[in-house]
Design an enzyme around this catalytic site. Structure first.
Site, short mmCIF file in Angstrom:
data_model
loop_
_atom_site.label_atom_id
_atom_site.label_comp_id
_atom_site.label_asym_id
_atom_site.label_seq_id
_atom_site.Cartn_x
_atom_site.Cartn_y
_atom_site.Cartn_z
N SER A 18 0.82 -1.21 0.00
CA SER A 18 0.00 0.00 0.00
C SER A 18 0.85 1.27 0.00
O SER A 18 1.57 1.55 -0.94
CB SER A 18 -0.96 -0.03 1.19
OG SER A 18 -1.92 0.98 1.11
N ASP B 117 -2.64 6.50 -3.49
CA ASP B 117 -1.47 5.88 -2.87
C ASP B 117 -0.94 4.76 -3.77
O ASP B 117 -1.44 4.55 -4.88
CB ASP B 117 -1.79 5.38 -1.46
CG ASP B 117 -2.73 4.20 -1.43
OD1 ASP B 117 -3.42 3.96 -2.43
OD2 ASP B 117 -2.79 3.50 -0.40
N ASP C 175 -1.09 1.56 -4.03
CA ASP C 175 -1.91 0.47 -4.59
C ASP C 175 -3.30 0.94 -5.01
O ASP C 175 -4.13 0.13 -5.41
CB ASP C 175 -2.01 -0.70 -3.61
CG ASP C 175 -2.89 -0.41 -2.41
OD1 ASP C 175 -2.95 0.76 -1.98
OD2 ASP C 175 -3.51 -1.35 -1.87
N ASP D 205 -5.93 2.25 -3.36
CA ASP D 205 -7.14 2.10 -2.56
C ASP D 205 -7.40 3.31 -1.67
O ASP D 205 -8.36 3.34 -0.90
CB ASP D 205 -7.11 0.81 -1.73
CG ASP D 205 -6.09 0.82 -0.61
OD1 ASP D 205 -5.26 1.76 -0.56
OD2 ASP D 205 -6.11 -0.11 0.22
#
Length: 445
Positions: A102, A241, A243, A245
């Site tokens: 992430s 960000d 990833d 999400d």
């Protein structure tokens, strides 16, 4: 419930090459997950990843383990986490696997699973996988090995899905938008989505090299996008960000619009259209300003523990649809099963178009109260929060703040820290109150 040894609240995560984040564990994890998942369903698993250099290593290891357990593997390549959740659903796969840490730096990585409906994997299934991890790896017979293929049109499928969340009667023509992809998984997705909807897009953080993900860009480092919005005279900015999400936004004045303000925009828009079911779920860290602004509109508000997993649990318990964190994890269960930064941005832009309003105008009725967070380190096994002195300091501050303020004390789950958070109308007073409580914690530490 039995305590989990490997899985945390968001899968397995750590520094690459140490602890649990090794290729050996990834191979064994793929096999163990394959053993559990092969007991039913399609025996098909999708793997996606972000842009970290270690993603290729972990992808190969997981692929080998799953194949050894007899599962067919479909590779997506670098794709946002919510894209893996979406394609897991549409391909009717038994599970989706995301290789990502992430918003963490490139030297970290992680592995998490989605179930066949695109939601986080059930706790009981994770426990079953952990039980299999304790067993020796035994490969299925050669004719039962899983096959591996690549989803060639994964990017196009997800772009069309994202665009489908924007009302067909509107376009983004005339808007200049800065899009920060954090050198992460959205680098080849997000700019295309907003361009195809009609916006003029200035992309930054869109040149990943395997080691620059989240490095001074993205939703956890807003300086670059704020500067770019002002320099380019853009209407707004969207920061994602690593990833994809999580989302933060920037208005035309270069001011950050955080997850709490995004939740307010989405709730107001849903209420104005008569489609708001119940209220809004935030977390213990959500700004009191969100609570007060929603109260003024008679929109119920509830707080969960910090973490999008807990926001989701409370949404399901209350049968509500909209929730999230001030850090930018936004859930709208009418538009997906997990946090999706691109879709959340599209929903905010849809609200702007429906109401013919700017980002500043949509957030003007919500007053963000000053919030101060002080971390106090302590030693020993005792709990400073149980001290009468700390309790007395908290009670004094809460009495002085009244209904226009809030105090939250909590112990860190990973470090010997007490987090002291105070909100109120006046920043200097809030800072003094936070230091008063922090001093009380220090005196008993």
């Amino acid at each position: 419930m039995k305590e989990r040894k490997f899985f945390g609240t968001d899968g397995i995560r750590g520094k690459v090459g140490s602890g649990q984040m090794t290729p050996e564990l990834a191979l064994k994890l793929g096999w163990a997950a394959g053993r559990v998942l092969s007991r039913s369903g399609t025996k098909k698993v999708i793997i996606g990843k972000d842009t970290r250099i270690s993603g290729y290593m972990f992808e190969s290891a997981l692929e080998a383990g799953l194949s050894a357990a007899g599962l067919n593997v479909m590779l997506m390549g670098p794709m946002p986490t919510p894209a893996v959740a979406y394609l897991t659903r549409t391909f009717r796969a038994e599970a989706g696997v995301v290789i990502s840490a992430s918003h963490n730096p490139y030297y970290d990585n992680g592995i998490k699973f989605f179930s066949t409906d695109g939601s986080k994997l059930d706790d009981n299934l994770e426990l079953e996988i952990e039980a299999e991890l304790e067993k020796p790896l035994v490969c299925v017979e050669s004719h039962l090995l899983g096959k591996v293929s690549r989803i060639e049109d994964a990017r196009g499928r997800y772009i069309e899905y994202c665009k489908g969340n924007f009302p067909a009667e509107h376009t983004l023509t005339g808007l200049k938008i800065v899009v920060d992809c954090a050198h992460g998984a959205t680098y080849h997705i997000a700019p295309a989505v907003f361009r195809e909807l009609g916006a003029e897009v200035i992309a930054i953080g869109d040149k990943p090299n395997g080691m620059n993900i989240n490095d001074k860009v993205g939703a956890t480092s807003m300086g670059k996008i704020c500067e770019t919005v002002l320099a380019e005279n853009a209407d707004l900015g969207i920061a994602l960000d690593g990833d994809g999400d999580r989302i933060m936004m920037v208005n035309s004045k270069g001011e950050v619009i955080d997850g709490d303000q995004i939740l307010y925009i989405l709730a107001c828009d849903a209420k104005s259209r008569g489609v708001l079911r119940g209220g809004v779920v935030g977390t213990l860290m959500s700004n009191l300003g969100l609570d007060l602004a929603l109260q003024a509109l008679d929109i119920p508000f509830a707080r969960s523990k910090v973490g999008d997993r807990y926001v989701m649990e409370l949404l399901k318990e209350l049968d509500w649809r909209i929730g999230g964190e001030n850090s930018g994890h936004i859930l709208n269960l009418d538009h997906g099963t997990t946090g999706d930064g691109i879709v959340a941005g599209i929903l905010v832009l849809a609200a702007m178009r429906r109401q013919n309003a700017t980002l500043e105008e949509l957030t003007s009725a919500m007053e963000m109260l000053p919030q101060v967070l002080v971390n106090v380190r302590f030693e020993g096994e005792h709990d400073p929060l149980k001290s009468d002195k700390v309790k007395a300091a908290q009670a004094q501050v809460e009495s002085e703040l009244g209904v226009r303020g809030r105090v939250l004390l909590r112990k860190s789950g990973t470090e010997p820290l007490i987090r002291v958070m105070v909100e109120g109308d006046d920043h200097s007073a809030v800072l003094a109150h936070a230091n008063l409580i922090a001093d009380a914690v220090k005196s008993v530490s």
